[in-house]
Design an enzyme around this catalytic site. Structure first.
Site, PDB file in Angstrom:
ATOM      1  N   SER A 152      -2.425  31.479  41.943  1.00 20.50           N
ATOM      2  CA  SER A 152      -1.128  32.142  42.151  1.00 20.50           C
ATOM      3  C   SER A 152      -1.282  33.124  43.304  1.00 20.50           C
ATOM      4  O   SER A 152      -2.402  33.590  43.579  1.00 20.50           O
ATOM      5  CB  SER A 152      -0.754  32.918  40.884  1.00 20.50           C
ATOM      6  OG  SER A 152       0.336  33.787  41.134  1.00 20.50           O
ATOM      7  N   TYR A 165      -2.412  39.584  34.368  1.00 20.63           N
ATOM      8  CA  TYR A 165      -2.129  38.277  34.995  1.00 20.63           C
ATOM      9  C   TYR A 165      -2.782  38.205  36.375  1.00 20.63           C
ATOM     10  O   TYR A 165      -3.437  37.214  36.709  1.00 20.63           O
ATOM     11  CB  TYR A 165      -0.614  38.043  35.078  1.00 20.63           C
ATOM     12  CG  TYR A 165      -0.280  36.681  35.652  1.00 20.63           C
ATOM     13  CD1 TYR A 165      -0.596  35.511  34.954  1.00 20.63           C
ATOM     14  CD2 TYR A 165       0.344  36.551  36.896  1.00 20.63           C
ATOM     15  CE1 TYR A 165      -0.309  34.257  35.477  1.00 20.63           C
ATOM     16  CE2 TYR A 165       0.639  35.304  37.431  1.00 20.63           C
ATOM     17  CZ  TYR A 165       0.309  34.153  36.712  1.00 20.63           C
ATOM     18  OH  TYR A 165       0.588  32.907  37.244  1.00 20.63           O
TER      19      TYR A 165
HETATM   20  P1  NDP Z   1       5.458  26.610  32.489  1.00 20.21           P
HETATM   21  O1  NDP Z   1       5.566  27.682  31.465  1.00 20.21           O
HETATM   22  O2  NDP Z   1       6.642  25.754  32.765  1.00 20.21           O
HETATM   23  O3  NDP Z   1       4.220  25.661  32.133  1.00 20.21           O
HETATM   24  C1  NDP Z   1       3.033  26.151  31.597  1.00 20.21           C
HETATM   25  C2  NDP Z   1       2.263  24.993  30.971  1.00 20.21           C
HETATM   26  O4  NDP Z   1       1.005  25.475  30.510  1.00 20.21           O
HETATM   27  C3  NDP Z   1       3.001  24.392  29.789  1.00 20.21           C
HETATM   28  O5  NDP Z   1       2.875  22.997  29.828  1.00 20.21           O
HETATM   29  C4  NDP Z   1       2.236  24.942  28.592  1.00 20.21           C
HETATM   30  O6  NDP Z   1       2.256  24.008  27.545  1.00 20.21           O
HETATM   31  C5  NDP Z   1       0.825  25.048  29.172  1.00 20.21           C
HETATM   32  N1  NDP Z   1      -0.029  25.976  28.460  1.00 20.21           N
HETATM   33  C6  NDP Z   1       0.078  27.322  28.375  1.00 20.21           C
HETATM   34  N2  NDP Z   1      -0.889  27.815  27.592  1.00 20.21           N
HETATM   35  C7  NDP Z   1      -1.632  26.744  27.176  1.00 20.21           C
HETATM   36  C8  NDP Z   1      -2.761  26.587  26.353  1.00 20.21           C
HETATM   37  N3  NDP Z   1      -3.344  27.625  25.760  1.00 20.21           N
HETATM   38  N4  NDP Z   1      -3.269  25.350  26.153  1.00 20.21           N
HETATM   39  C9  NDP Z   1      -2.690  24.276  26.740  1.00 20.21           C
HETATM   40  N5  NDP Z   1      -1.598  24.347  27.513  1.00 20.21           N
HETATM   41  C10 NDP Z   1      -1.082  25.575  27.738  1.00 20.21           C
HETATM   42  O7  NDP Z   1       4.984  27.350  33.823  1.00 20.21           O
HETATM   43  P2  NDP Z   1       4.479  26.810  35.240  1.00 20.21           P
HETATM   44  O8  NDP Z   1       4.608  25.355  35.346  1.00 20.21           O
HETATM   45  O9  NDP Z   1       5.114  27.666  36.247  1.00 20.21           O
HETATM   46  O10 NDP Z   1       2.942  27.242  35.136  1.00 20.21           O
HETATM   47  C11 NDP Z   1       1.872  26.371  35.413  1.00 20.21           C
HETATM   48  C12 NDP Z   1       0.757  27.155  36.051  1.00 20.21           C
HETATM   49  O11 NDP Z   1       1.214  27.680  37.298  1.00 20.21           O
HETATM   50  C13 NDP Z   1       0.270  28.365  35.268  1.00 20.21           C
HETATM   51  O12 NDP Z   1      -1.126  28.446  35.388  1.00 20.21           O
HETATM   52  C14 NDP Z   1       0.941  29.550  35.979  1.00 20.21           C
HETATM   53  O13 NDP Z   1       0.223  30.723  35.810  1.00 20.21           O
HETATM   54  C15 NDP Z   1       0.916  29.053  37.396  1.00 20.21           C
HETATM   55  N6  NDP Z   1       1.850  29.654  38.332  1.00 20.21           N
HETATM   56  C16 NDP Z   1       3.197  29.687  38.113  1.00 20.21           C
HETATM   57  C17 NDP Z   1       4.047  30.206  39.063  1.00 20.21           C
HETATM   58  C18 NDP Z   1       5.536  30.318  38.864  1.00 20.21           C
HETATM   59  O14 NDP Z   1       6.163  31.183  39.489  1.00 20.21           O
HETATM   60  N7  NDP Z   1       6.137  29.473  38.062  1.00 20.21           N
HETATM   61  C19 NDP Z   1       3.532  30.702  40.347  1.00 20.21           C
HETATM   62  C20 NDP Z   1       2.101  30.637  40.471  1.00 20.21           C
HETATM   63  C21 NDP Z   1       1.306  30.111  39.509  1.00 20.21           C
HETATM   64  P3  NDP Z   1       2.362  24.314  25.968  1.00 20.21           P
HETATM   65  O15 NDP Z   1       3.113  25.605  25.804  1.00 20.21           O
HETATM   66  O16 NDP Z   1       3.083  23.108  25.441  1.00 20.21           O
HETATM   67  O17 NDP Z   1       0.944  24.382  25.510  1.00 20.21           O
HETATM   68  C1  8X3 Z   2       3.465  33.586  39.307  1.00 20.30           C
HETATM   69  C2  8X3 Z   2       3.923  34.336  40.506  1.00 20.30           C
HETATM   70  O1  8X3 Z   2       4.560  36.624  41.412  1.00 20.30           O
HETATM   71  O2  8X3 Z   2       5.314  36.062  39.172  1.00 20.30           O
HETATM   72  O3  8X3 Z   2       2.095  33.346  39.373  1.00 20.30           O
HETATM   73  O4  8X3 Z   2       3.006  36.598  39.568  1.00 20.30           O
HETATM   74  S1  8X3 Z   2       4.196  35.973  40.127  1.00 20.30           S
END
Ligand code: NDP
Ligand code: 8X3
Length: 265
Positions: A152, A165
């Site tokens: 991120s 985070y």
């Molecule tokens: P979502 O919440 O849409 O997806 C998160 C996914 O992670 C879900 O499928 C969830 O599935 C899974 N997950 C969370 N915890 C667990 C766990 N303990 N075991 C297995 N699966 C898990 O968010 P995003 O798609 O945005 O997030 C995906 C990744 O991208 C994350 O690592 C997030 O930190 C990162 N990210 C997101 C950004 C954003 O702005 N959206 C920007 C930068 C990075 P379930 O709950 O079914 O287990």
């Molecule tokens: C998610 C982006 O800016 O919300 O990783 O931390 S931010």
């Protein structure tokens, strides 16, 4: 069609929503074979069906909690079996995408909750380590295999309320760099893809289901979509085997820096 993912096994953690689900569909469209994990299995089954519809030659879903070593090991044992059943004699995992994770809360350190800190460290940090340790024996050497971790912009810039985070994603960045050093000579590529503001279920999870609050970070801006990030993941995995995309930062045009987002009235 690019062909490097066709009929190759791709394992995606956190594939029940957001980037992971979009990546399943995008790799599916490339003709890949998918192993999908997350805790919400019903959602995961739906994503697997969508990926098959998009063109995946195989798409299998299984419960996975990256916060539990036993669950990670059981998932990888299942993945190994699926690969053997579908392609007897091979257990070659071509792409591992460590995507599961997210943020819990936006509290200052002074008001932070143990359960939020623990959930963030378990999924974003220990989950990446555990899954990589378990999956590495399935990855072939000198065959263009890739480990792609989802970091991120929070790994590189601090913000108020982001301590755990940002700290977790900074750990992911350094884990990725260490792993690349450790795997040098194996031909296994190691990348981190680090997005900024992207509209997925990320904020809904961060704000514990408060849908109104979850909309705020995106208000007036045009954020990245899950599909934008998925397209990048396919591109990273499909570079020629001698090319390693080390670190890729992607932000929406409206986000010049973590604190500077252009918002239309
Ligand atoms: P979502 O919440 O849409 O997806 C998160 C996914 O992670 C879900 O499928 C969830 O599935 C899974 N997950 C969370 N915890 C667990 C766990 N303990 N075991 C297995 N699966 C898990 O968010 P995003 O798609 O945005 O997030 C995906 C990744 O991208 C994350 O690592 C997030 O930190 C990162 N990210 C997101 C950004 C954003 O702005 N959206 C920007 C930068 C990075 P379930 O709950 O079914 O287990
Ligand atoms: C998610 C982006 O800016 O919300 O990783 O931390 S931010």
């Amino acid at each position: 069609m690019r062909t490097q993912s066709k009929d190759k096994w791709v394992l995606i953690t956190g594939a029940s929503s957001g980037f992971g689900a979009a990546a399943a569909r995008a790799f599916g469209a490339e003709g890949a074979k998918l192993l999908l994990g997350a805790r919400r299995v019903e959602r995961l089954e739906k994503v697997a069906a969508e990926a098959r519809q998009a063109g995946a030659s195989e798409a299998h879903a299984h419960f996975l909690d990256v916060g539990q070593t036993a669950s990670v090991n059981a998932f990888v044992a299942w993945a190994k079996e699926r690969m053997q059943v579908a392609s007897p004699g091979t257990q070659a995992l071509h792409v591992l995408i460590n995507n599961a994770g997210g943020a819990h809360g936006l509290d200052t350190v002074a008001e932070g909750k143990d359960e939020d800190w623990e959930a963030m460290m378990q999924s974003n940090v220990l989950g990446v380590l555990r899954m990589t340790r378990a999956a590495l024996p399935l990855m072939p050497h000198d065959a263009g295999a890739s480990i792609i971790n989802i970091g991120s912009v929070a790994s590189r810039s601090a913000y108020e309320g982001g301590s755990a985070y940002c700290g977790a994603k900074a750990a992911e960045l350094l884990i990725t760099r260490s792993l690349r050093l450790e795997l040098c000579g194996t031909g296994i590529r190691v990348s981190t893809v680090d997005p900024g503001l992207a509209e997925t279920e990320f904020s809904l999870v961060r704000f514990k289901g408060d849908a109104e609050r979850a909309k705020k970070p995106y208000e007036g801006a045009i954020p990245l979509t899950a599909e934008d990030v998925a397209e990048i993941l396919v591109w990273v995995a499909n570079r020629p085997p001698h090319v390693n995309i080390d670190e890729l930062i992607v932000k929406c045009t409206d986000q010049a820096a973590i604190h500077k987002v252009h918002r239309r009235k």
